[in-house]
Design an enzyme around this catalytic site. Structure first.
Site, PDB file in Angstrom:
ATOM      1  CE  LYS A 273     -40.938   0.982 -51.340  1.00 56.36           C
ATOM      2  NZ  LYS A 273     -39.504   0.990 -51.034  1.00 56.36           N
ATOM      3  CG  ASP A 315     -39.741  -2.552 -53.028  1.00 58.23           C
ATOM      4  OD1 ASP A 315     -40.436  -3.541 -52.779  1.00 58.23           O
ATOM      5  OD2 ASP A 315     -39.198  -1.875 -52.123  1.00 58.23           O
TER       6      ASP A 315
END
Length: 599
Positions: A273, A315
């Site tokens: 991430k 995201d």
């Protein structure tokens, strides 16, 4: 100048844990509260004290020694149960028997010295009331109850979390939930204890500066992150988030969750991430272009075939526009077209339903849960939080299944339409969000709807709740509101949107709870389908992808139930899906790590 001391000595018995050797009672004797270990306080003489007070024209205050001591004992009783005295660097210190740290380690003394014994105990009480200490203590008790040695669970949690990352609260919360679920696994499979310890430490954390210039010519600097958490199952894959709240703790928690999520979806992918504390809201197109190019200027050094194989995806704050700018800069810098970036523009080759996959998958997962409860989504009243991509596609699929979604929310408040949203209303909501307007605009077209400023939708009467906004949005009070609103099922659409306290409320209230790492795995699953399409040189239509996505979400649900059942967690338990998802995903990663050795 005169000074007077009142030197009551309070002796309280505490229990010091001695490991396998049993327990030993010791005394914690608190003296005058001096900073130095050897400082001596003058003895108190009541006659002299009264005479000096009268000489200076002061009236002596009545002493309340007994009440103070009794109150003091009551307040500190719990702390003393888990404290012991030991000599540290020649000075007696009061230690926490769980963390093996003395009081001042848990809170910095503003005076810069070691602190009095009372100050140490104050700091120790503050620590003992913290979530970290309580979880370590719970693990310690669970180990004893299940006949495990303390080395099995407690030191792993303490070493990896309490001592190494004490301030990374989001990461600690995510790890806490998983460790809780793994207690029965580690009791049966002790070979995974040290694998868990390695899993909790990211393989690689990259932090870098992102300088950029706005339209006025002023320079700005943001911080960029990429946490490549684990690639035991395959190359890293995970999203990029541009939001002011981004920090290392959030990046680590998201990367950890992504690792388990990828494992649960049976993909040969590792977890990662990244992102930045940059806020795209209010920025011009040119400013976003410049920021994305600067961000990729550093990130490209750490991804790609010649580096760690890593595929960043979208995201929060990173959609097709931002991915396009990042991909363009990556291609310019590397002269490579083949993607190390996901969610590229529709005309250059993603699968059908890529944007919809996460939201659709959440509803497919809820459908499977309800089927086991002999219920159907049709006619059920649903509350949804968030107004991003996931929330919008959750609404769309709920409408398709005949459910009645009645809420949606943003950072300013929530919108309630008691009649329920339909496709026409959904189109208006999307138009509002595209133009960055408040959801209040909806009420101009539908006056019966209500916009609640600074509110949350959790007190609205409902059957199913879908928290789809962000981490820790649903807290203890919100969970209580859902219970009072008649909610029977909570399905997480976002990553860890429910706090530990909220989940505990659901457990006690027998509300079935579907965790995000299972429910929102649809986005990851669709990437696996893309890999198959690319390998086989085929392109499935939307209907084919929709059917395959339903099958994947059903498989994730069944896999979670089976893993829970294998370790004695019955199907009717409110936590069965949480524990099952954590166990199934961990075992997949842990087995790969065990087979690959200590690397």
């Amino acid at each position: 100048m005169c000074a007077f001391w009142d030197v009551p000595t309070t002796v309280i018995t505490a229990v010091r844990e001695m490991g396998a050797g049993g327990e030993e009672e010791i005394d914690l004797e608190l003296g005058p509260g001096d900073d130095g270990a050897g400082a001596a306080a003058p003895q108190f003489n009541p006659d002299t004290h009264a005479a000096l007070m009268e000489q200076h024209g002061m009236k002596p205050n009545p002493r309340k020694k007994k009440k103070v001591v009794k109150k003091w004992r009551d307040e500190w009783a719990e702390t003393y149960k888990w404290a012991y005295v030991a000599v540290h660097e020649g000075t007696p210190r009061i230690f926490c028997s769980v963390c093996k740290e003395y009081g001042r380690k848990h809170r910095r003394n503003p005076y810069g010295n070691e602190g009095s014994r009372n100050m140490q105990m104050s700091a120790l009480e503050e620590h003992n009331n913290s979530l970290l200490h309580k979880e370590a203590l719970r693990l310690q008790m669970a180990s004893k109850d299940k006949g495990l040695g303390l080395i099995d669970l407690r030191p792993v949690f303490i070493k990896a979390i309490l001592q190494r990352d004490p301030h990374e609260l989001e990461f600690i919360q995510a790890v806490q939930e998983v460790v809780h679920s793994l207690e029965p696994v580690l009791s049966k499979m002790p070979q995974f204890v040290h694998v868990l310890e390695r899993l909790l430490e990211p393989e690689r954390v990259i932090i870098f500066r992102v300088p950029w210039v706005d339209d006025k010519g002023e320079a700005h600097v943001n911080r960029g992150f990429r946490v490549q958490f684990n690639q035991a199952l395959g190359p890293y894959k995970g999203g990029l988030r541009f939001h002011p709240s981004v920090n290392l703790s959030i990046m680590k928690f998201l990367a950890f969750e992504q690792t388990l999520k990828n494992s649960l979806s049976s993909l040969n992918l590792g977890g990662a991430k990244g992102g930045s504390d940059f806020d795209p809201k209010g920025k011009s197109e040119n400013e976003i272009v410049r920021f994305c190019q600067s961000f990729m200027e550093e990130l490209y050094r750490h991804i790609g075939p010649n580096q760690a194989p890593d595929t960043p995806l979208g995201d929060i704050g990173v959609g097709p526009r931002e991915i396009g700018y990042l991909f363009g800069q990556h291609r310019r810098l590397t002269s490579q077209y083949e993607g190390m970036l996901g969610i590229k523009g529709v005309q250059w080759g993603p699968s059908n339903l890529r944007p919809e996959a996460t939201g659709y998958g959440v509803v497919f997962y809820a459908k499977e849960v309800l089927a086991d409860l002999y219920k159907d989504l049709k006619g059920l009243r649903c509350v949804v939080s968030g107004a991003g991509k996931v929330a919008m596609y959750v609404l769309e699929k709920l409408i398709a299944f005949g459910a009645v979604p009645v809420t949606i929310s943003d950072s300013r408040g929530y919108l309630l339409d008691d009649e329920g949203f339909d496709y026409g209303k959904l189109a208006l909501l999307r138009d509002i969000k595209v133009h960055n307007k408040s959801l209040r605009e909806y009420t101009k077209s539908y006056p019966r709807a209500k916009y609640n400023h600074d509110g949350k939708p959790w007190s609205v009467k409902c059957d199913v709740a879908f928290p789809c906004a962000t981490q820790n949005e649903l807290k203890h009070a919100d969970a209580m509101a859902l219970v009072n609103a008649g909610c029977q099922l909570v399905i997480e659409g976002a990553n860890m949107p429910c706090t530990v306290e909220a989940i505990e409320v659901f457990r006690k209230s027998k509300i079935v709870f579907g965790p995000g790492k299972a429910a929102n795995a649809g986005g990851v699953a669709i990437q696996g389908l893309e890999m198959l399409q690319s390998t086989n040189h085929v392109q499935w239509n939307s209907e084919d992808v929709d059917i395959k996505l339903q099958e994947i979400m059903k498989d994730i649900y069944q896999k979670s139930l089976k893993a829970a059942n294998d370790f004695g967690i019955v199907k009717g338990s409110p936590e069965v899906l949480v524990h099952g998802a954590n166990i199934a995903s961990f075992l997949q990663v842990a087995q790969a790590m065990l087979e690959q050795g200590c690397v």
